[in-house]
Scaffold this active site. Structure first.
Site, PDB file in Angstrom:
ATOM      1  N   GLN A 103      -4.296   0.601  -9.419  1.00 60.30           N
ATOM      2  CA  GLN A 103      -4.770   1.563  -8.423  1.00 60.30           C
ATOM      3  C   GLN A 103      -4.348   2.946  -8.892  1.00 60.30           C
ATOM      4  OE1 GLN A 103      -2.716   2.251  -4.566  1.00 60.30           O
ATOM      5  NE2 GLN A 103      -4.625   1.624  -3.588  1.00 60.30           N
ATOM      6  N   TYR A 185      -3.749   9.903   1.781  1.00 58.09           N
ATOM      7  CA  TYR A 185      -3.489  10.628   0.540  1.00 58.09           C
ATOM      8  C   TYR A 185      -4.649  11.585   0.253  1.00 58.09           C
ATOM      9  CZ  TYR A 185       0.485   7.542   0.297  1.00 58.09           C
ATOM     10  OH  TYR A 185       1.650   6.887   0.601  1.00 58.09           O
TER      11      TYR A 185
HETATM   12  C1  LIG Z   1       6.443  -1.484   0.124  1.00 62.37           C
HETATM   13  C2  LIG Z   1       4.981  -1.147   0.316  1.00 62.37           C
HETATM   14  C3  LIG Z   1       4.370  -0.231  -0.529  1.00 62.37           C
HETATM   15  C4  LIG Z   1       3.006   0.050  -0.408  1.00 62.37           C
HETATM   16  N1  LIG Z   1       2.395   0.871  -1.321  1.00 62.37           N
HETATM   17  C5  LIG Z   1       1.034   0.968  -1.327  1.00 62.37           C
HETATM   18  C6  LIG Z   1       0.342   1.589  -2.407  1.00 62.37           C
HETATM   19  O1  LIG Z   1       0.939   2.026  -3.402  1.00 62.37           O
HETATM   20  N2  LIG Z   1      -1.019   1.658  -2.340  1.00 62.37           N
HETATM   21  C7  LIG Z   1      -1.726   1.129  -1.282  1.00 62.37           C
HETATM   22  O2  LIG Z   1      -2.950   1.219  -1.254  1.00 62.37           O
HETATM   23  N3  LIG Z   1      -1.084   0.513  -0.262  1.00 62.37           N
HETATM   24  C8  LIG Z   1       0.250   0.401  -0.282  1.00 62.37           C
HETATM   25  N4  LIG Z   1       0.872  -0.317   0.700  1.00 62.37           N
HETATM   26  C9  LIG Z   1       0.040  -1.005   1.713  1.00 62.37           C
HETATM   27  C10 LIG Z   1      -0.250  -2.443   1.258  1.00 62.37           C
HETATM   28  O3  LIG Z   1      -0.995  -2.480   0.069  1.00 62.37           O
HETATM   29  C11 LIG Z   1      -1.013  -3.223   2.355  1.00 62.37           C
HETATM   30  O4  LIG Z   1      -2.259  -2.624   2.534  1.00 62.37           O
HETATM   31  C12 LIG Z   1      -0.251  -3.235   3.671  1.00 62.37           C
HETATM   32  O5  LIG Z   1       1.121  -3.564   3.472  1.00 62.37           O
HETATM   33  C13 LIG Z   1      -0.861  -4.232   4.650  1.00 62.37           C
HETATM   34  O6  LIG Z   1      -0.912  -5.525   4.078  1.00 62.37           O
HETATM   35  P1  LIG Z   1       0.213  -6.661   4.437  1.00 62.37           P
HETATM   36  O7  LIG Z   1       0.188  -6.841   5.914  1.00 62.37           O
HETATM   37  O8  LIG Z   1      -0.269  -7.857   3.671  1.00 62.37           O
HETATM   38  O9  LIG Z   1       1.536  -6.155   3.948  1.00 62.37           O
HETATM   39  C14 LIG Z   1       2.248  -0.555   0.617  1.00 62.37           C
HETATM   40  C15 LIG Z   1       2.891  -1.443   1.502  1.00 62.37           C
HETATM   41  C16 LIG Z   1       4.222  -1.753   1.351  1.00 62.37           C
HETATM   42  C17 LIG Z   1       4.856  -2.761   2.286  1.00 62.37           C
END
Ligand SMILES: Cc1cc2nc3c(=O)[nH]c(=O)nc-3n(C[C@H](O)[C@H](O)[C@H](O)COP(=O)(O)O)c2cc1C
Length: 365
Positions: A103, A185
């Site tokens: 990404q 962002y």
């Molecule tokens: C520690 C952490 C870092 C994240 N960093 C990014 C990122 O770099 N880019 C992004 O698009 N989403 C980022 N997210 C969002 C996740 O990709 C995801 O969309 C979000 O956690 C919801 O999914 P989940 O319920 O499976 O965790 C981050 C989430 C967490 C928990």
């Protein structure tokens, strides 16, 4: 669009075949030194999830320039040295049978911070802080840096930076490329009327507010190989009456499809403090179905997908083409293998782990 039957059926996007429909969602690790070069942490973290059977492994938001970083510990991709540091990681992921994805991103006004666990205040210049950019000079919150309003030159330079990062990504061995246009962002700051107050041809109407992302997409698509897929991650809504909404996002998805985008990952929120999905399991999951139907493009669902059955139902019912897991895969790197076992599918335990799951390495007879 065709209906799918299984989470463990391959998915073809252009000339790329994903072995299953499970992706590691991009997650910032804040594990770099300020140079943005990949470290052993990235190899182990991403490599473990490839061993764990996810068909697609996507890096954290990787900055297209030093100024594009969220924090001074973000992964970056703005020089050959950055590509060289990532290559062993992509090779390892591929050797496990997974597809290496990246990404690429620009943080805009949400940048210029230290690692999040070190506080929310902007990084002082003396500690390596930098000027943050945004479409309009509006802070994210009282704690955040005051951004500089981007000039036309800044806008053109940012597009060039995305294209350079795409070229370096291919050189580093990535075969899936995702543009981060969500989560408040920089790209999302252009899209949302809450953060874009510009009076020029990058502000005002839907067409003007989407110009920045359309220009980046067109530039990247021209630089990224034709036989490989290009994905974008969108916030499908700002969760605010006066913000970017689902109709806007579906309309943009259709525009991006005509520019050669193959997949939209349907996330939401994070444009202003408190703009998060309402409490409740999986509030943004239905957006993927809406995008598939409304924009005629493949869609990835993300957000509180934690259970094998839940993911399987989503794919089988045509609610998404693939699922991305974030936190569940932080808790369990082997989530995909465990899901296969639960669903009665062949489980991809790596051969060196065979004895842990009751398999013999050689036939004793
Ligand atoms: C520690 C952490 C870092 C994240 N960093 C990014 C990122 O770099 N880019 C992004 O698009 N989403 C980022 N997210 C969002 C996740 O990709 C995801 O969309 C979000 O956690 C919801 O999914 P989940 O319920 O499976 O965790 C981050 C989430 C967490 C928990």
């Amino acid at each position: 669009m065709t209906q799918h039957t299984s989470l463990f059926e391959p998915l073809s996007l252009r000339g790329l075949s994903l072995p299953n429909r499970i992706g590691l969602s991009p997650m910032c690790m804040y594990a770099c030194e300020p140079d943005g070069l990949a470290t052993p942490w990235h190899l182990v973290h991403l490599g473990a999830r490839a061993i764990g059977g996810a068909g697609l492994i996507v890096t954290e938001a990787t900055a297209v320039s030093p100024q594009a970083r969220i924090s001074n510990a973000d992964l970056g991709l703005w020089s050959q040295a950055h590509a060289d540091a990532l290559r062993p990681i992509t090779a390892f992921i591929e050797a496990q049978g997974s597809v290496p994805g990246i990404q690429i991103a620009h943080a805009g006004r949400k940048g210029g911070t230290p690692r999040p666990w070190l506080g929310r205040k902007p990084l002082p210049r003396a500690d390596g802080g930098w000027d943050v950019l945004a479409p309009s000079p509006l802070r994210f919150s009282d704690h955040s840096a005051a951004p500089l309003e981007m000039s036309e030159r800044d806008i053109a330079q940012t597009s060039t930076d995305f294209v350079r990062a795409a070229t370096l990504a291919y050189d580093a061995g990535f075969r899936y490329l995702e543009l981060h246009f969500g989560h408040g962002y920089l790209a999302h700051q252009f899209l949302s009327p809450l953060t874009n107050l510009r009076q020029d041809d990058s502000g005002g109407s839907f067409e003007n507010r989407t110009r920045f992302v359309r220009d980046i997409t067109a530039g990247v698509r021209a630089a990224w190989p034709d036989d490989l897929p290009l994905a974008v991650r969108l916030s499908m809504t700002d969760w605010r009456e006066d913000g970017w909404d689902l109709d806007d996002a579906v309309r943009l998805a259709a525009d991006l499809r005509s520019l050669g985008v193959d997949l939209v990952i349907c996330s939401s929120g994070a444009i202003v403090p408190g703009s998060h999905p309402p409490e409740g399991a999986g509030m943004q999951i239905p957006f993927a179905r809406r995008v598939r139907a409304g924009a005629g493009i493949a869609a990835g669902a993300v957000g509180q997908i934690t259970q094998a059955e839940q993911a399987q139902d989503l794919i089988a019912s045509g609610g998404a083409d693939l699922v991305f897991l974030g936190r569940a895969m932080l808790r369990d790197p082997y989530w995909a293998i465990h899901a296969a076992e639960e669903l009665g599918q062949p489980a991809r335990w790596p051969t060196p782990y065979a004895r842990a799951v009751g398999r013999r390495l050689v036939d004793a007879s």
